[in-house]
Enzyme design. Structure first.
Site, short mmCIF file in Angstrom:
data_model
loop_
_atom_site.label_atom_id
_atom_site.label_comp_id
_atom_site.label_asym_id
_atom_site.label_seq_id
_atom_site.Cartn_x
_atom_site.Cartn_y
_atom_site.Cartn_z
NE ARG A 58 45.13 25.14 46.90
CZ ARG A 58 44.51 26.12 46.25
NH1 ARG A 58 44.71 27.37 46.57
NH2 ARG A 58 43.66 25.82 45.27
CG ASN A 88 45.86 32.46 46.65
OD1 ASN A 88 46.99 32.15 46.26
ND2 ASN A 88 44.76 31.99 46.10
CG HIS A 169 42.92 36.39 39.81
ND1 HIS A 169 42.94 35.02 39.97
CD2 HIS A 169 41.66 36.69 39.40
CE1 HIS A 169 41.74 34.53 39.68
NE2 HIS A 169 40.95 35.53 39.34
CG HIS A 217 44.88 33.08 35.47
ND1 HIS A 217 44.23 34.29 35.49
CD2 HIS A 217 45.10 32.75 36.77
CE1 HIS A 217 44.07 34.68 36.75
NE2 HIS A 217 44.59 33.77 37.53
CG ASP A 277 46.17 29.25 38.17
OD1 ASP A 277 46.52 29.37 39.35
OD2 ASP A 277 45.04 29.61 37.76
#
Length: 409
Positions: A58, A88, A169, A217, A277
């Protein structure tokens, strides 16, 4: 004459052996039964430290959730000395300048070594920073990322020439829109992002023509020509369990039967990589299920959870070692993941009899709420990174010595 020598029972060539390891400039330069120099004695079994190829720290942009200091500290407490951070962020890392700015911000905070991904949005290959450690493609919408709608073949070829991992993803955006709706619990959230959307995205990803592809994932058994990654939360948790908002994640937790099949697949060697993740949110973002944000922390608990499965004889040591340590390092061509001359001296001391219950109040993430609270785990007692002790007796003694992986090659 070595800079330092470590002595103990090292995992070397497939077995634990009493060895002395000589280190110079952070690199293993000698592996012998005995080195006649002053040495640091390491107790218990000593295994190479781990690499986590999939975290969301983050930073920059949402450092109330996590920052590179707290994230990398969490990593080393869990036996991981190298992480790869996803693009992201609130400001997408999809161009040269954004990547460079992020690198300058996080490199002075890192307690462990790190790489950074850039995001491919379909037509931006010519402005992606060529130093990117990997490329991330979001097939469906998720936190701070929109679905890939279309792409150009020239961009794919340009990325292939970079010879770096391309990770997906895999949830199809159109399929997600067709199923979207209000979800008030984990079962309903799984229905709103069903396995069909994964299967469509995985098939499409396989047809795009990328080399070095990785499907991240995965939540159920699927066929793909790409490398398959699985997470601890998808193999150990299901939507009938009680974590509520703290179990909300993209892609979602599945049924008990699907979860067990996924765990069986890992045990059978059907997955190459176990990544965390790690995706933290502030407590207010996890209060009400319907409006809570998706993401589960896990960089600190990934290896300890897997080592507990090994101790319980549910998972072979070999599978644990390959999926959590060796294969992730090899994916990025790191000189890590294996104790051998020429590799960096990254390893951890582990007492496999020291099983304990995870207490999320003792975790080191800025927002430590974990759906694994109360799960069995085995944490390393000591962690060495590039020949420097960073964790000793479960206490942090290292400083911000993490390096960008391009400095390590």
């Amino acid at each position: 004459m070595y800079d330092r020598v470590f002595s103990g029972k090292f995992f070397f060539h497939g077995s634990f052996q009493d060895l002395d390891i000589g280190v110079e400039n952070g690199i293993i330069t000698g592996i012998k039964k005995h080195i006649n120099e002053e040495k640091k004695i390491l107790k218990n079994g000593i295994i190479p430290a781990g690499t986590d190829t999939h975290v969301h720290f983050r930073d920059p942009g949402e450092t109330d959730k996590e920052d590179f200091s707290t994230g990398t500290i969490s990593a080393i407490f869990g036996g991981t000395t190298t992480i790869f951070d996803m693009p992201n962020n609130r400001r997408k890392i999809d161009n040269y300048a954004a990547y460079s700015d992020k690198l300058e911000i996080v490199r002075r905070k890192a307690f462990c070594d790190f790489g950074l991904y850039s995001m491919f949005t379909g037509h931006n290959a010519n402005i992606i920073n060529k130093e990117s450690s990997g490329i991330k493609i979001f097939m469906g919408e998720t936190t701070n990322a929109r679905a890939l709608v279309d792409f150009d073949e020239e961009g794919i070829q340009s990325i292939n020439k970079m010879r770096i991992p391309v990770v997906f993803h895999a949830e199809d955006g159109t399929c997600l829109k067709n199923h979207e709706g209000i979800a008030k619990n984990l079962k309903e959230y799984s229905d709103a992002r069903p396995m069909d959307c994964e299967e469509i995205a995985i098939k499409r990803a396989g047809e795009m023509g990328f080399k070095n592809g990785v499907i991240t994932h995965i939540t159920h058994g699927v066929d793909t020509p790409y490398i398959k990654e699985v997470t601890p939360h998808h193999i150990l948790l299901n939507y009938d369990m009680p974590p509520g908002p703290y179990g909300k994640v993209n892609p979602p937790l599945r049924s008990r039967e699907t979860q067990q099949d996924l765990l069986d697949g890992l045990i059978a060697g059907k997955f190459s990589i176990v990544s965390s993740d790690h995706a933290p949110h502030v407590q207010n973002d996890k209060r009400d299920f319907e409006y809570s944000k998706a993401g589960i922390i896990g960089v600190e608990t990934r290896i300890p959870l897997m080592m507990a499965l090994v101790q319980k004889k549910l998972l072979s040591f070999d599978t644990f070692y390959k999926t959590c340590i060796l294969n992730p390092a090899q994916l990025f061509s790191l000189r890590k993941g294996e104790i051998k001359v020429g590799n960096y001296a990254d390893f951890m001391s582990v007492d496999f009899s020291s099983m304990e219950r995870i207490n999320d109040y003792r975790l080191h993430s800025k927002n430590p709420g974990s759906p694994f609270n109360g799960f069995d785990a085995i944490f390393p007692s000591d962690v060495i990174m590039r020949g420097e002790t960073v964790i000793e007796g479960r206490e942090l003694i290292g400083d911000r010595m993490g390096k960008y992986i391009r400095q390590l090659k």
